[in-house]
Design an enzyme around this catalytic site. Sequence first.
Site, short mmCIF file in Angstrom:
data_model
loop_
_atom_site.label_atom_id
_atom_site.label_comp_id
_atom_site.label_asym_id
_atom_site.label_seq_id
_atom_site.Cartn_x
_atom_site.Cartn_y
_atom_site.Cartn_z
N LYS A 216 28.36 -44.76 2.71
CA LYS A 216 28.79 -44.65 4.11
C LYS A 216 28.95 -46.02 4.75
CE LYS A 216 26.91 -41.42 6.62
NZ LYS A 216 25.95 -40.65 7.45
N GLU A 222 22.02 -50.41 -4.32
CA GLU A 222 22.26 -49.95 -5.68
C GLU A 222 23.75 -49.68 -5.91
OE1 GLU A 222 18.19 -48.30 -4.37
OE2 GLU A 222 20.19 -48.56 -3.51
N GLY A 279 23.04 -37.32 3.66
CA GLY A 279 23.41 -37.53 2.27
C GLY A 279 23.23 -36.31 1.39
N ARG A 280 22.09 -35.64 1.51
CA ARG A 280 21.82 -34.49 0.66
C ARG A 280 22.59 -33.24 1.09
NH1 ARG A 280 17.82 -36.30 3.62
NH2 ARG A 280 16.63 -35.01 5.08
N GLU A 365 13.19 -34.17 -0.02
CA GLU A 365 13.54 -35.21 0.94
C GLU A 365 13.62 -34.62 2.35
OE1 GLU A 365 16.03 -38.81 -0.10
OE2 GLU A 365 17.45 -37.71 1.15
N HIS A 396 10.59 -23.02 -24.14
CA HIS A 396 10.01 -23.71 -25.29
C HIS A 396 9.43 -25.05 -24.90
CE1 HIS A 396 11.54 -20.80 -28.26
NE2 HIS A 396 12.51 -20.63 -27.38
N LYS A 524 12.67 -49.76 -0.25
CA LYS A 524 13.90 -50.55 -0.22
C LYS A 524 13.65 -51.94 0.35
CE LYS A 524 17.31 -46.82 0.26
NZ LYS A 524 18.38 -46.29 1.14
#
Length: 560
Positions: A216, A222, A279-280, A365, A396, A524
Amino acid sequence: MQRAAPNLTALQSTSAAFQALQKHHATTTKHTLRDLFATDDGRFGEFSLEAAGLFLDYAKNTITTETMALLCRLARERNVEIQRDAMFAGEKINTTEHRAVLHTALRAPLKSTNPLIVDGQNVHADIHEVLQQMHAFTDAVRSEKWRGYNGKAITDIVNIGIGGSDLGPKMVCQALRPFEHARLTMHFVSNVDGHDLDAVLSQTNPETTLFVIASKTFTTMETMMNAQTARSWFLQNAKGAKESDLAQHFVAVSTNTQAVKAFGIHPENMFPFWDWVGGRYSVWSSIGLAVALAVGFEQFSEFLAGAHAMDEHFRQAPLEKNMPVILALIGIWQRNFCGSSSLSIAPYHQDLLNFASYLQQLEMESNGKQVALDGELLQIKTCPVIWGNVGTNGQHAYFQLLHQGTDITPVDFIAALHPSHTLPDHHAALLANCFAQSEAFMRGKTADEVRAEMQAKGLAETEIEALLPHRIFPGNRPSNTILMDKLTPASLGALIALYEHKTFVQGVIWGVNSFDQWGVELGKVLATQIRDELVGDNTNAHHDSSTNGLIARARAALQK
Protein backbone atom coordinates in the site's frame (compact mmCIF):
# COMPACT_ATOMS: atom_id res chain seq x y z
CA MET A 1 -19.86 6.12 16.25
CA GLN A 2 -18.61 3.15 18.28
CA ARG A 3 -21.45 1.20 19.85
CA ALA A 4 -19.72 -1.54 21.79
CA ALA A 5 -21.29 -3.15 24.82
CA PRO A 6 -19.76 -2.54 28.26
CA ASN A 7 -16.17 -3.61 28.77
CA LEU A 8 -15.72 -7.36 28.77
CA THR A 9 -13.32 -7.12 31.70
CA ALA A 10 -16.43 -7.13 33.84
CA LEU A 11 -18.36 -9.57 31.66
CA GLN A 12 -18.32 -12.44 34.09
CA SER A 13 -19.77 -10.32 36.87
CA THR A 14 -22.11 -8.03 34.93
CA SER A 15 -23.47 -10.05 32.02
CA ALA A 16 -26.61 -11.99 32.80
CA ALA A 17 -26.19 -14.06 29.63
CA PHE A 18 -22.58 -14.91 30.45
CA GLN A 19 -23.48 -15.96 33.99
CA ALA A 20 -26.37 -18.06 32.69
CA LEU A 21 -24.03 -19.77 30.24
CA GLN A 22 -21.55 -20.55 33.02
CA LYS A 23 -24.30 -22.22 35.08
CA HIS A 24 -25.64 -23.98 32.01
CA HIS A 25 -22.20 -25.35 31.11
CA ALA A 26 -22.07 -27.21 34.41
CA THR A 27 -25.22 -29.10 33.39
CA THR A 28 -23.92 -30.04 29.95
CA THR A 29 -20.97 -32.00 31.37
CA LYS A 30 -23.41 -34.66 32.58
CA HIS A 31 -24.03 -35.91 29.04
CA THR A 32 -21.58 -36.91 26.34
CA LEU A 33 -22.04 -36.25 22.65
CA ARG A 34 -22.71 -39.95 22.20
CA ASP A 35 -25.56 -39.66 24.72
CA LEU A 36 -26.99 -36.58 23.03
CA PHE A 37 -27.13 -38.29 19.65
CA ALA A 38 -28.55 -41.49 21.14
CA THR A 39 -31.46 -39.66 22.74
CA ASP A 40 -32.30 -37.23 19.92
CA ASP A 41 -32.90 -38.47 16.36
CA GLY A 42 -33.51 -34.91 15.18
CA ARG A 43 -30.22 -33.49 16.40
CA PHE A 44 -28.64 -33.20 12.96
CA GLY A 45 -31.62 -31.34 11.56
CA GLU A 46 -31.77 -28.93 14.49
CA PHE A 47 -28.08 -28.08 14.52
CA SER A 48 -27.36 -27.58 10.82
CA LEU A 49 -28.14 -24.88 8.27
CA GLU A 50 -27.41 -23.83 4.71
CA ALA A 51 -26.43 -20.44 3.28
CA ALA A 52 -24.70 -18.99 0.20
CA GLY A 53 -23.96 -22.46 -1.17
CA LEU A 54 -22.43 -23.78 2.06
CA PHE A 55 -23.82 -26.33 4.52
CA LEU A 56 -22.82 -26.23 8.21
CA ASP A 57 -23.29 -29.20 10.55
CA TYR A 58 -22.56 -28.16 14.13
CA ALA A 59 -24.41 -31.01 15.84
CA LYS A 60 -21.15 -32.61 17.05
CA ASN A 61 -20.68 -29.95 19.74
CA THR A 62 -21.70 -30.32 23.38
CA ILE A 63 -24.66 -28.01 22.92
CA THR A 64 -28.40 -28.17 23.39
CA THR A 65 -31.27 -25.95 22.32
CA GLU A 66 -30.82 -24.03 25.56
CA THR A 67 -27.10 -23.54 24.89
CA MET A 68 -27.76 -21.91 21.54
CA ALA A 69 -30.54 -19.73 22.94
CA LEU A 70 -28.23 -18.45 25.67
CA LEU A 71 -25.39 -17.85 23.22
CA CYS A 72 -27.70 -15.83 20.97
CA ARG A 73 -28.81 -13.91 24.04
CA LEU A 74 -25.14 -13.12 24.75
CA ALA A 75 -24.64 -11.95 21.15
CA ARG A 76 -27.57 -9.54 21.44
CA GLU A 77 -26.38 -8.34 24.82
CA ARG A 78 -23.01 -7.58 23.22
CA ASN A 79 -24.68 -5.60 20.40
CA VAL A 80 -23.57 -7.89 17.57
CA GLU A 81 -26.44 -6.81 15.32
CA ILE A 82 -25.80 -3.10 15.97
CA GLN A 83 -22.09 -3.44 15.31
CA ARG A 84 -22.73 -5.47 12.16
CA ASP A 85 -25.00 -2.74 10.78
CA ALA A 86 -22.44 -0.07 11.72
CA MET A 87 -19.73 -1.92 9.79
CA PHE A 88 -21.83 -2.24 6.63
CA ALA A 89 -22.86 1.42 6.91
CA GLY A 90 -19.25 2.59 6.82
CA GLU A 91 -19.01 3.82 10.40
CA LYS A 92 -15.46 4.04 11.72
CA ILE A 93 -15.59 0.97 13.92
CA ASN A 94 -11.78 0.63 13.73
CA THR A 95 -11.46 3.13 16.54
CA THR A 96 -7.71 2.96 17.15
CA GLU A 97 -7.00 3.93 13.54
CA HIS A 98 -10.17 6.03 13.00
CA ARG A 99 -11.14 4.03 9.93
CA ALA A 100 -14.19 2.47 8.43
CA VAL A 101 -14.13 -1.28 7.77
CA LEU A 102 -15.50 -1.90 4.29
CA HIS A 103 -14.07 -5.09 2.82
CA THR A 104 -17.72 -6.07 2.28
CA ALA A 105 -18.14 -3.10 -0.08
CA LEU A 106 -15.38 -4.51 -2.29
CA ARG A 107 -17.64 -7.36 -3.38
CA ALA A 108 -21.00 -5.54 -3.59
CA PRO A 109 -22.43 -5.27 -7.13
CA LEU A 110 -22.55 -1.66 -8.27
CA LYS A 111 -26.11 -1.82 -9.61
CA SER A 112 -27.59 -3.29 -6.44
CA THR A 113 -26.20 -0.78 -3.96
CA ASN A 114 -27.04 2.73 -2.91
CA PRO A 115 -24.08 5.11 -2.94
CA LEU A 116 -21.92 4.61 0.14
CA ILE A 117 -20.15 7.82 1.06
CA VAL A 118 -17.11 7.65 3.36
CA ASP A 119 -15.12 10.82 4.05
CA GLY A 120 -16.83 12.47 1.10
CA GLN A 121 -15.95 9.70 -1.37
CA ASN A 122 -18.41 7.46 -3.20
CA VAL A 123 -16.90 4.15 -2.15
CA HIS A 124 -18.81 1.96 -4.60
CA ALA A 125 -17.89 4.15 -7.56
CA ASP A 126 -14.21 4.12 -6.58
CA ILE A 127 -14.22 0.33 -6.15
CA HIS A 128 -15.75 -0.37 -9.53
CA GLU A 129 -13.39 2.03 -11.28
CA VAL A 130 -10.47 -0.05 -9.99
CA LEU A 131 -12.26 -3.28 -10.92
CA GLN A 132 -12.61 -2.01 -14.49
CA GLN A 133 -8.89 -1.22 -14.53
CA MET A 134 -8.12 -4.75 -13.28
CA HIS A 135 -10.47 -6.22 -15.88
CA ALA A 136 -8.75 -4.46 -18.77
CA PHE A 137 -5.27 -5.34 -17.57
CA THR A 138 -5.93 -9.01 -16.84
CA ASP A 139 -7.63 -9.44 -20.21
CA ALA A 140 -4.60 -7.88 -21.91
CA VAL A 141 -2.12 -10.20 -20.18
CA ARG A 142 -4.17 -13.35 -20.64
CA SER A 143 -4.88 -12.60 -24.33
CA GLU A 144 -1.18 -11.84 -25.03
CA LYS A 145 -1.99 -8.24 -25.94
CA TRP A 146 0.29 -7.27 -23.06
CA ARG A 147 3.74 -8.63 -23.79
CA GLY A 148 7.25 -8.33 -22.42
CA TYR A 149 9.75 -5.74 -23.60
CA ASN A 150 10.89 -7.89 -26.53
CA GLY A 151 7.46 -8.99 -27.68
CA LYS A 152 7.26 -12.34 -25.92
CA ALA A 153 4.05 -13.35 -24.13
CA ILE A 154 4.03 -13.44 -20.33
CA THR A 155 4.39 -16.96 -18.94
CA ASP A 156 5.13 -16.38 -15.24
CA ILE A 157 3.57 -13.99 -12.73
CA VAL A 158 5.38 -13.29 -9.45
CA ASN A 159 3.36 -11.66 -6.68
CA ILE A 160 5.66 -9.92 -4.18
CA GLY A 161 3.95 -8.94 -0.93
CA ILE A 162 3.71 -9.99 2.68
CA GLY A 163 0.94 -10.72 5.16
CA GLY A 164 -2.47 -10.26 3.57
CA SER A 165 -0.81 -9.13 0.34
CA ASP A 166 0.64 -12.62 0.05
CA LEU A 167 -1.47 -15.06 2.06
CA GLY A 168 -4.77 -14.08 0.43
CA PRO A 169 -3.78 -14.22 -3.25
CA LYS A 170 -1.59 -17.29 -2.70
CA MET A 171 -4.31 -19.21 -0.91
CA VAL A 172 -6.98 -18.31 -3.47
CA CYS A 173 -4.81 -19.11 -6.49
CA GLN A 174 -3.96 -22.50 -5.00
CA ALA A 175 -7.60 -23.18 -4.17
CA LEU A 176 -8.72 -22.25 -7.70
CA ARG A 177 -5.90 -24.13 -9.41
CA PRO A 178 -8.25 -25.92 -11.87
CA PHE A 179 -9.40 -22.54 -13.18
CA GLU A 180 -5.92 -21.11 -13.86
CA HIS A 181 -4.83 -20.05 -17.34
CA ALA A 182 -2.85 -22.85 -19.00
CA ARG A 183 -0.02 -20.54 -20.10
CA LEU A 184 0.49 -18.70 -16.83
CA THR A 185 2.40 -20.03 -13.83
CA MET A 186 1.82 -18.21 -10.54
CA HIS A 187 4.56 -17.62 -7.96
CA PHE A 188 4.38 -15.91 -4.56
CA VAL A 189 7.27 -14.36 -2.67
CA SER A 190 6.88 -12.86 0.80
CA ASN A 191 9.79 -13.83 3.03
CA VAL A 192 12.73 -11.46 3.32
CA ASP A 193 14.79 -14.64 3.51
CA GLY A 194 16.53 -14.61 0.14
CA HIS A 195 15.92 -18.33 -0.32
CA ASP A 196 12.26 -17.53 -1.05
CA LEU A 197 12.95 -15.15 -3.93
CA ASP A 198 15.95 -17.12 -5.17
CA ALA A 199 13.82 -20.25 -5.58
CA VAL A 200 11.40 -18.33 -7.82
CA LEU A 201 13.95 -16.40 -9.87
CA SER A 202 15.89 -19.58 -10.57
CA GLN A 203 12.93 -21.05 -12.44
CA THR A 204 11.69 -18.00 -14.36
CA ASN A 205 12.74 -16.18 -17.50
CA PRO A 206 13.05 -12.39 -17.10
CA GLU A 207 11.86 -11.88 -20.67
CA THR A 208 8.48 -13.50 -19.94
CA THR A 209 7.96 -12.72 -16.25
CA LEU A 210 5.56 -10.14 -14.83
CA PHE A 211 6.03 -8.94 -11.24
CA VAL A 212 3.13 -7.66 -9.15
CA ILE A 213 4.49 -5.55 -6.27
CA ALA A 214 1.82 -5.37 -3.57
CA SER A 215 2.47 -2.72 -0.93
CA LYS A 216 0.00 0.00 0.00
CA THR A 217 2.72 2.48 0.98
CA PHE A 218 5.43 1.02 -1.27
CA THR A 219 7.69 1.18 1.78
CA THR A 220 7.08 -2.20 3.44
CA MET A 221 10.59 -3.38 4.23
CA GLU A 222 10.30 -7.06 3.27
CA THR A 223 8.29 -6.38 0.12
CA MET A 224 10.49 -3.57 -1.14
CA MET A 225 13.72 -5.47 -0.50
CA ASN A 226 12.36 -8.36 -2.58
CA ALA A 227 11.06 -5.94 -5.21
CA GLN A 228 14.40 -4.14 -5.55
CA THR A 229 16.22 -7.46 -5.87
CA ALA A 230 13.76 -8.59 -8.55
CA ARG A 231 14.27 -5.27 -10.34
CA SER A 232 18.05 -5.72 -10.35
CA TRP A 233 17.70 -9.35 -11.47
CA PHE A 234 15.56 -8.29 -14.42
CA LEU A 235 17.96 -5.58 -15.57
CA GLN A 236 20.96 -7.88 -15.22
CA ASN A 237 19.45 -10.97 -16.87
CA ALA A 238 16.98 -9.76 -19.51
CA LYS A 239 19.01 -9.48 -22.69
CA GLY A 240 19.31 -5.88 -23.84
CA ALA A 241 16.79 -4.62 -21.30
CA LYS A 242 16.83 -0.97 -20.28
CA GLU A 243 15.26 0.73 -17.29
CA SER A 244 12.41 1.89 -19.51
CA ASP A 245 11.57 -1.78 -20.09
CA LEU A 246 10.70 -2.24 -16.42
CA ALA A 247 7.26 -0.84 -17.21
CA GLN A 248 6.38 -3.98 -19.19
CA HIS A 249 7.40 -6.35 -16.42
CA PHE A 250 6.44 -4.62 -13.16
CA VAL A 251 3.05 -3.39 -11.96
CA ALA A 252 2.09 -2.13 -8.51
CA VAL A 253 -0.77 -2.52 -6.11
CA SER A 254 -0.23 0.62 -4.07
CA THR A 255 -1.30 4.18 -3.32
CA ASN A 256 2.14 5.83 -3.39
CA THR A 257 2.33 7.19 -6.93
CA GLN A 258 5.70 8.90 -6.51
CA ALA A 259 7.44 5.82 -5.13
CA VAL A 260 5.90 3.65 -7.84
CA LYS A 261 7.12 6.01 -10.58
CA ALA A 262 10.60 6.17 -9.03
CA PHE A 263 10.75 2.37 -9.13
CA GLY A 264 10.07 2.39 -12.86
CA ILE A 265 6.40 1.46 -12.95
CA HIS A 266 4.06 3.55 -15.09
CA PRO A 267 1.30 5.16 -12.96
CA GLU A 268 -1.31 3.70 -15.33
CA ASN A 269 -0.19 0.29 -14.09
CA MET A 270 -0.68 1.15 -10.43
CA PHE A 271 -3.82 -0.40 -8.96
CA PRO A 272 -4.96 1.51 -5.87
CA PHE A 273 -6.89 0.51 -2.79
CA TRP A 274 -7.92 2.34 0.36
CA ASP A 275 -6.98 2.71 4.01
CA TRP A 276 -10.27 1.08 5.04
CA VAL A 277 -9.04 -2.16 3.42
CA GLY A 278 -7.15 -4.11 6.08
CA GLY A 279 -4.40 -6.38 4.78
CA ARG A 280 -6.01 -9.63 5.92
CA TYR A 281 -9.32 -8.53 4.37
CA SER A 282 -7.80 -7.27 1.12
CA VAL A 283 -7.93 -10.17 -1.35
CA TRP A 284 -11.22 -8.75 -2.65
CA SER A 285 -9.47 -5.52 -3.66
CA SER A 286 -6.69 -4.89 -6.19
CA ILE A 287 -4.55 -7.07 -3.91
CA GLY A 288 -6.44 -9.84 -5.71
CA LEU A 289 -4.87 -8.82 -9.02
CA ALA A 290 -2.80 -12.01 -9.06
CA VAL A 291 -6.01 -14.01 -8.63
CA ALA A 292 -7.71 -12.21 -11.52
CA LEU A 293 -4.64 -12.79 -13.70
CA ALA A 294 -4.60 -16.48 -12.83
CA VAL A 295 -8.28 -17.37 -13.22
CA GLY A 296 -9.63 -14.51 -15.34
CA PHE A 297 -11.74 -11.55 -14.38
CA GLU A 298 -15.03 -13.41 -14.90
CA GLN A 299 -14.05 -16.04 -12.35
CA PHE A 300 -12.72 -13.32 -10.03
CA SER A 301 -16.16 -11.70 -10.27
CA GLU A 302 -17.74 -15.03 -9.29
CA PHE A 303 -15.37 -15.11 -6.31
CA LEU A 304 -16.63 -11.68 -5.25
CA ALA A 305 -20.24 -12.74 -5.83
CA GLY A 306 -19.88 -15.76 -3.55
CA ALA A 307 -18.60 -13.54 -0.75
CA HIS A 308 -21.39 -11.04 -1.35
CA ALA A 309 -23.97 -13.82 -1.04
CA MET A 310 -22.57 -14.64 2.40
CA ASP A 311 -22.56 -10.92 3.26
CA GLU A 312 -26.26 -10.68 2.46
CA HIS A 313 -27.04 -13.75 4.53
CA PHE A 314 -25.01 -12.32 7.44
CA ARG A 315 -26.86 -9.00 7.21
CA GLN A 316 -30.36 -10.40 6.94
CA ALA A 317 -30.64 -13.76 8.71
CA PRO A 318 -31.71 -13.81 12.37
CA LEU A 319 -28.94 -14.73 14.76
CA GLU A 320 -30.45 -18.16 15.39
CA LYS A 321 -30.16 -19.05 11.68
CA ASN A 322 -27.12 -16.98 10.76
CA MET A 323 -24.19 -19.14 9.70
CA PRO A 324 -21.30 -16.79 10.60
CA VAL A 325 -22.97 -15.98 13.93
CA ILE A 326 -23.53 -19.65 14.73
CA LEU A 327 -19.93 -20.54 13.87
CA ALA A 328 -18.72 -17.65 16.04
CA LEU A 329 -20.93 -18.59 18.97
CA ILE A 330 -19.81 -22.22 18.84
CA GLY A 331 -16.25 -20.88 19.03
CA ILE A 332 -17.16 -18.70 22.02
CA TRP A 333 -18.72 -21.72 23.71
CA GLN A 334 -15.64 -23.86 23.16
CA ARG A 335 -13.15 -21.12 24.11
CA ASN A 336 -14.79 -19.37 27.06
CA PHE A 337 -16.91 -22.08 28.62
CA CYS A 338 -15.36 -25.42 27.60
CA GLY A 339 -11.78 -24.14 27.91
CA SER A 340 -10.38 -25.02 24.48
CA SER A 341 -7.18 -23.13 23.70
CA SER A 342 -6.85 -23.92 20.00
CA LEU A 343 -8.90 -24.71 16.91
CA SER A 344 -7.72 -27.12 14.21
CA ILE A 345 -8.74 -26.47 10.60
CA ALA A 346 -9.01 -29.66 8.54
CA PRO A 347 -9.89 -29.05 4.88
CA TYR A 348 -10.41 -32.35 3.09
CA HIS A 349 -9.41 -30.81 -0.23
CA GLN A 350 -5.79 -30.61 -1.39
CA ASP A 351 -6.36 -27.29 -3.14
CA LEU A 352 -7.19 -25.75 0.26
CA LEU A 353 -3.61 -26.47 1.30
CA ASN A 354 -3.03 -22.85 2.38
CA PHE A 355 -6.43 -22.25 3.97
CA ALA A 356 -5.36 -22.91 7.57
CA SER A 357 -2.44 -20.49 7.17
CA TYR A 358 -4.81 -17.89 5.76
CA LEU A 359 -7.15 -18.28 8.73
CA GLN A 360 -4.23 -18.00 11.12
CA GLN A 361 -3.68 -14.43 10.04
CA LEU A 362 -7.39 -13.63 9.69
CA GLU A 363 -8.34 -14.77 13.18
CA MET A 364 -5.19 -14.41 15.27
CA GLU A 365 -4.15 -11.01 13.90
CA SER A 366 -7.73 -9.79 14.26
CA ASN A 367 -8.64 -11.12 17.70
CA GLY A 368 -5.29 -11.95 19.30
CA LYS A 369 -5.75 -9.02 21.69
CA GLN A 370 -5.53 -8.59 25.45
CA VAL A 371 -6.98 -5.09 25.64
CA ALA A 372 -10.62 -4.04 25.26
CA LEU A 373 -11.83 -1.15 23.13
CA ASP A 374 -11.60 1.19 26.10
CA GLY A 375 -7.95 0.22 26.73
CA GLU A 376 -8.60 -1.91 29.80
CA LEU A 377 -6.94 -5.32 30.17
CA LEU A 378 -9.33 -8.17 29.47
CA GLN A 379 -10.00 -10.78 32.13
CA ILE A 380 -11.29 -13.30 29.63
CA LYS A 381 -9.66 -15.48 26.97
CA THR A 382 -9.83 -14.20 23.41
CA CYS A 383 -8.70 -15.80 20.15
CA PRO A 384 -7.56 -19.44 20.32
CA VAL A 385 -4.54 -20.66 18.38
CA ILE A 386 -5.58 -21.52 14.81
CA TRP A 387 -3.69 -24.34 13.12
CA GLY A 388 -4.13 -27.29 10.80
CA ASN A 389 -3.43 -28.94 7.47
CA VAL A 390 -5.29 -30.78 4.77
CA GLY A 391 -6.85 -34.15 5.42
CA THR A 392 -5.93 -36.93 5.12
CA ASN A 393 -2.37 -35.80 5.85
CA GLY A 394 -3.28 -34.59 9.33
CA GLN A 395 -4.63 -38.02 10.23
CA HIS A 396 -1.11 -39.44 9.94
CA ALA A 397 0.50 -36.58 11.83
CA TYR A 398 -1.28 -34.81 14.70
CA PHE A 399 -4.71 -36.47 14.81
CA GLN A 400 -3.22 -38.78 17.47
CA LEU A 401 -3.14 -35.76 19.79
CA LEU A 402 -6.67 -34.75 18.81
CA HIS A 403 -8.04 -38.20 19.59
CA GLN A 404 -6.11 -39.14 22.73
CA GLY A 405 -4.19 -36.07 23.85
CA THR A 406 -4.71 -34.31 27.17
CA ASP A 407 -6.21 -31.18 25.55
CA ILE A 408 -9.57 -31.14 23.83
CA THR A 409 -9.20 -29.32 20.51
CA PRO A 410 -12.27 -28.53 18.39
CA VAL A 411 -11.94 -29.21 14.67
CA ASP A 412 -13.51 -27.56 11.64
CA PHE A 413 -13.82 -30.14 8.85
CA ILE A 414 -14.27 -28.67 5.36
CA ALA A 415 -15.09 -30.73 2.27
CA ALA A 416 -16.54 -30.53 -1.24
CA LEU A 417 -19.10 -33.13 -2.30
CA HIS A 418 -17.77 -33.20 -5.86
CA PRO A 419 -14.10 -33.10 -6.89
CA SER A 420 -12.45 -31.03 -9.61
CA HIS A 421 -10.63 -34.11 -10.93
CA THR A 422 -11.86 -37.23 -12.69
CA LEU A 423 -9.69 -39.81 -10.93
CA PRO A 424 -11.85 -42.80 -9.94
CA ASP A 425 -12.54 -43.78 -6.31
CA HIS A 426 -10.35 -41.09 -4.72
CA HIS A 427 -13.12 -38.74 -3.71
CA ALA A 428 -15.29 -41.34 -2.02
CA ALA A 429 -12.25 -42.42 0.00
CA LEU A 430 -11.53 -38.79 0.92
CA LEU A 431 -15.10 -38.08 2.10
CA ALA A 432 -15.19 -41.38 3.98
CA ASN A 433 -12.12 -40.32 5.92
CA CYS A 434 -13.55 -36.88 6.65
CA PHE A 435 -16.87 -38.15 7.98
CA ALA A 436 -15.24 -41.05 9.84
CA GLN A 437 -12.88 -38.75 11.70
CA SER A 438 -15.66 -36.44 12.88
CA GLU A 439 -17.66 -39.46 14.04
CA ALA A 440 -14.63 -40.96 15.78
CA PHE A 441 -13.96 -37.70 17.63
CA MET A 442 -17.58 -37.64 18.76
CA ARG A 443 -18.07 -41.32 19.64
CA GLY A 444 -14.67 -42.47 20.84
CA LYS A 445 -14.27 -46.10 21.85
CA THR A 446 -15.17 -47.37 25.29
CA ALA A 447 -13.31 -49.95 27.37
CA ASP A 448 -16.07 -52.49 26.77
CA GLU A 449 -15.86 -51.96 23.02
CA VAL A 450 -12.09 -52.29 23.02
CA ARG A 451 -12.22 -55.42 25.16
CA ALA A 452 -14.81 -57.06 22.92
CA GLU A 453 -12.79 -56.23 19.85
CA MET A 454 -9.61 -57.79 21.25
CA GLN A 455 -11.47 -60.84 22.56
CA ALA A 456 -12.87 -61.41 19.07
CA LYS A 457 -9.28 -61.50 17.81
CA GLY A 458 -8.41 -64.16 20.36
CA LEU A 459 -6.00 -62.15 22.51
CA ALA A 460 -5.19 -63.49 25.94
CA GLU A 461 -6.83 -61.73 28.91
CA THR A 462 -3.48 -60.61 30.31
CA GLU A 463 -2.61 -58.95 27.02
CA ILE A 464 -6.07 -57.42 26.78
CA GLU A 465 -5.70 -55.84 30.23
CA ALA A 466 -2.25 -54.52 29.37
CA LEU A 467 -3.38 -53.01 26.05
CA LEU A 468 -6.79 -51.78 27.16
CA PRO A 469 -5.83 -48.27 28.44
CA HIS A 470 -3.86 -47.55 25.25
CA ARG A 471 -6.72 -48.39 22.92
CA ILE A 472 -9.49 -46.44 24.62
CA PHE A 473 -10.61 -43.28 22.83
CA PRO A 474 -12.37 -40.85 25.17
CA GLY A 475 -14.47 -39.32 22.42
CA ASN A 476 -16.74 -36.39 23.23
CA ARG A 477 -14.44 -34.21 21.12
CA PRO A 478 -16.27 -31.45 19.27
CA SER A 479 -16.23 -30.58 15.59
CA ASN A 480 -18.04 -28.67 12.88
CA THR A 481 -18.36 -29.84 9.29
CA ILE A 482 -18.70 -27.38 6.42
CA LEU A 483 -19.71 -28.79 3.04
CA MET A 484 -19.93 -27.25 -0.42
CA ASP A 485 -21.04 -28.85 -3.65
CA LYS A 486 -17.70 -28.14 -5.35
CA LEU A 487 -14.75 -25.86 -4.73
CA THR A 488 -15.45 -23.01 -7.16
CA PRO A 489 -14.70 -19.29 -7.13
CA ALA A 490 -18.17 -18.63 -5.71
CA SER A 491 -18.06 -21.28 -2.98
CA LEU A 492 -14.53 -20.22 -1.99
CA GLY A 493 -15.67 -16.61 -1.75
CA ALA A 494 -18.55 -17.63 0.51
CA LEU A 495 -16.24 -19.76 2.67
CA ILE A 496 -13.76 -16.94 3.24
CA ALA A 497 -16.54 -14.45 3.99
CA LEU A 498 -18.03 -16.94 6.47
CA TYR A 499 -14.81 -16.94 8.49
CA GLU A 500 -14.38 -13.17 8.14
CA HIS A 501 -17.78 -12.56 9.69
CA LYS A 502 -17.21 -15.26 12.31
CA THR A 503 -14.06 -13.38 13.32
CA PHE A 504 -15.93 -10.07 13.47
CA VAL A 505 -18.72 -11.49 15.65
CA GLN A 506 -16.25 -12.99 18.11
CA GLY A 507 -14.35 -9.71 18.27
CA VAL A 508 -17.56 -7.86 19.13
CA ILE A 509 -18.42 -10.34 21.87
CA TRP A 510 -14.91 -10.19 23.34
CA GLY A 511 -14.94 -6.40 23.05
CA VAL A 512 -11.75 -6.04 21.01
CA ASN A 513 -10.90 -4.13 17.84
CA SER A 514 -10.64 -6.85 15.18
CA PHE A 515 -9.22 -4.46 12.61
CA ASP A 516 -5.93 -3.16 13.99
CA GLN A 517 -2.66 -5.07 14.49
CA TRP A 518 -0.35 -3.05 16.68
CA GLY A 519 1.33 -6.24 17.84
CA VAL A 520 3.28 -6.53 14.59
CA GLU A 521 4.94 -3.13 14.95
CA LEU A 522 7.48 -3.57 17.76
CA GLY A 523 9.48 -6.28 16.04
CA LYS A 524 9.62 -4.22 12.84
CA VAL A 525 11.10 -1.23 14.66
CA LEU A 526 13.72 -3.33 16.44
CA ALA A 527 14.60 -5.20 13.24
CA THR A 528 15.48 -1.94 11.48
CA GLN A 529 17.82 -0.99 14.31
CA ILE A 530 19.45 -4.42 14.50
CA ARG A 531 19.95 -4.61 10.75
CA ASP A 532 22.02 -1.42 10.94
CA GLU A 533 24.08 -3.02 13.69
CA LEU A 534 24.62 -6.17 11.62
CA VAL A 535 25.78 -4.57 8.37
CA GLY A 536 26.60 -0.94 9.21
CA ASP A 537 28.95 0.96 11.44
CA ASN A 538 26.46 1.25 14.26
CA THR A 539 27.57 -1.13 17.03
CA ASN A 540 25.35 0.35 19.72
CA ALA A 541 25.03 -2.43 22.29
CA HIS A 542 21.88 -1.21 24.02
CA HIS A 543 20.21 -4.60 24.10
CA ASP A 544 20.02 -7.41 26.60
CA SER A 545 23.03 -9.72 26.83
CA SER A 546 21.35 -12.44 24.79
CA THR A 547 20.48 -10.14 21.86
CA ASN A 548 23.91 -8.49 21.99
CA GLY A 549 25.58 -11.90 21.89
CA LEU A 550 23.51 -13.03 18.92
CA ILE A 551 24.23 -9.80 17.03
CA ALA A 552 27.95 -10.15 17.66
CA ARG A 553 28.07 -13.73 16.36
CA ALA A 554 26.04 -12.86 13.27
CA ARG A 555 28.05 -9.71 12.57
CA ALA A 556 31.27 -11.71 12.70
CA ALA A 557 29.84 -14.30 10.31
CA LEU A 558 28.57 -11.69 7.84
CA GLN A 559 31.95 -9.95 7.75
CA LYS A 560 33.88 -13.10 6.79
